[in-house]
Motif scaffolding. Structure first.
Motif, mmCIF file in Angstrom:
data_model
loop_
_atom_site.group_PDB
_atom_site.id
_atom_site.type_symbol
_atom_site.label_atom_id
_atom_site.label_comp_id
_atom_site.label_asym_id
_atom_site.label_seq_id
_atom_site.Cartn_x
_atom_site.Cartn_y
_atom_site.Cartn_z
ATOM 1 N N ILE A 46 8.959 11.595 -1.334
ATOM 2 C CA ILE A 46 9.191 9.930 -1.165
ATOM 3 C C ILE A 46 7.704 9.327 -0.678
ATOM 4 O O ILE A 46 7.209 9.876 0.453
ATOM 5 N N THR A 47 7.257 8.307 -1.226
ATOM 6 C CA THR A 47 6.053 7.968 -0.794
ATOM 7 C C THR A 47 6.447 6.773 0.391
ATOM 8 O O THR A 47 7.355 6.465 0.589
ATOM 9 N N SER B 33 5.796 3.659 0.304
ATOM 10 C CA SER B 33 6.450 2.137 -0.025
ATOM 11 C C SER B 33 7.800 2.504 -0.721
ATOM 12 O O SER B 33 8.380 1.572 -1.118
ATOM 13 N N GLY B 34 8.508 3.676 -0.438
ATOM 14 C CA GLY B 34 9.829 3.882 -0.753
ATOM 15 C C GLY B 34 9.970 4.345 -2.239
ATOM 16 O O GLY B 34 11.017 4.544 -2.797
ATOM 17 N N LEU B 35 8.959 4.712 -3.065
ATOM 18 C CA LEU B 35 9.165 5.318 -4.298
ATOM 19 C C LEU B 35 9.506 6.776 -4.205
ATOM 20 O O LEU B 35 8.788 7.702 -3.572
ATOM 21 N N VAL B 36 10.500 7.359 -4.944
ATOM 22 C CA VAL B 36 10.775 8.493 -4.914
ATOM 23 C C VAL B 36 10.508 9.279 -6.402
ATOM 24 O O VAL B 36 10.741 8.785 -7.334
ATOM 25 N N GLY B 37 9.912 10.273 -6.467
ATOM 26 C CA GLY B 37 9.507 11.052 -7.689
ATOM 27 C C GLY B 37 9.303 12.536 -7.462
ATOM 28 O O GLY B 37 9.262 13.076 -6.404
ATOM 29 N N ILE C 201 8.677 9.359 -11.927
ATOM 30 C CA ILE C 201 9.550 8.662 -11.361
ATOM 31 C C ILE C 201 10.809 8.573 -12.220
ATOM 32 O O ILE C 201 11.899 8.272 -11.429
ATOM 33 N N SER C 202 10.930 8.854 -13.238
ATOM 34 C CA SER C 202 12.014 8.650 -14.521
ATOM 35 C C SER C 202 11.437 9.633 -15.653
ATOM 36 O O SER C 202 10.329 10.030 -15.531
ATOM 37 N N VAL D 36 3.363 8.115 -12.784
ATOM 38 C CA VAL D 36 2.826 7.269 -11.743
ATOM 39 C C VAL D 36 1.690 8.341 -10.728
ATOM 40 O O VAL D 36 1.978 9.080 -10.573
ATOM 41 N N VAL E 70 -0.555 8.447 -7.525
ATOM 42 C CA VAL E 70 -0.608 7.756 -6.259
ATOM 43 C C VAL E 70 -1.743 8.372 -5.347
ATOM 44 O O VAL E 70 -1.871 9.486 -5.877
#
Length: 149
Positions: free
Chosen positions: A57-58, A60-64, A78-79, A84, A86
């Motif tokens: 989890i980043t 900023s809340g991005l899960v990947g 992420i999908s 992505v 980062v």
């Protein structure tokens, strides 16, 4: 007439009372910097432990899922098919690996719950107005929001 100089009575420990607040302030600053140092070290350890396949989890809340790591960047999926890139510092935390054994036991529990004759009876304790014996009670009345004169 002769004047005598009489020294005034002093309160003992004047230097200590002035030094104590200074010591407290220095101690608080040291404690805060120590906790920040520990937090930075924990973040560096998390980033260093990144490996392809880790779920993160980043900040900023991005899960990947980590696909690739570089010196400065991490590539996350992420999908399906969406990648992505980062900055490593943006990785907030690594999620723990999930075991497949929990899913198997949950499926077995679900199958057992529908086998018996009591499978039709559902007890929802948090439902408003429902009791454990299945009877519905009256909803509580709210007080009036205004008074009539």
């Amino acid at each position: 007439m002769q004047l005598l100089a009489v020294p005034m009575a002093s309160s003992g420990g004047g230097g200590i009372t002035l030094l104590l607040p200074l010591i407290l302030i220095v101690g608080m600053i040291w404690f805060m910097s120590r906790s920040q140092k520990k937090q930075r070290q924990r973040q560096a350890d998390t980033v260093a432990a990144l490996a392809p396949g880790s779920k993160v989890i980043t900040t900023s809340g991005l899960v990947g899922i980590v696909e690739e790591t570089d010196d400065e960047y991490v590539t996350l999926e992420i999908s399906d098919g969406v990648l992505v890139q980062v900055v490593k510092g943006a990785i907030g935390r690594v999620l723990p690996e999930e075991d497949g054994t929990d899913d198997a036991t949950d499926a077995a529990d679900d199958a057992d719950a529908t086998d018996g004759p009591e499978a039709e009876k559902v007890d929802v304790p948090d439902a408003p107005g429902a009791k454990a014996d299945g009877k519905v009670q009256d909803a509580p009345k709210l007080p009036p929001t205004h008074t009539e004169n």
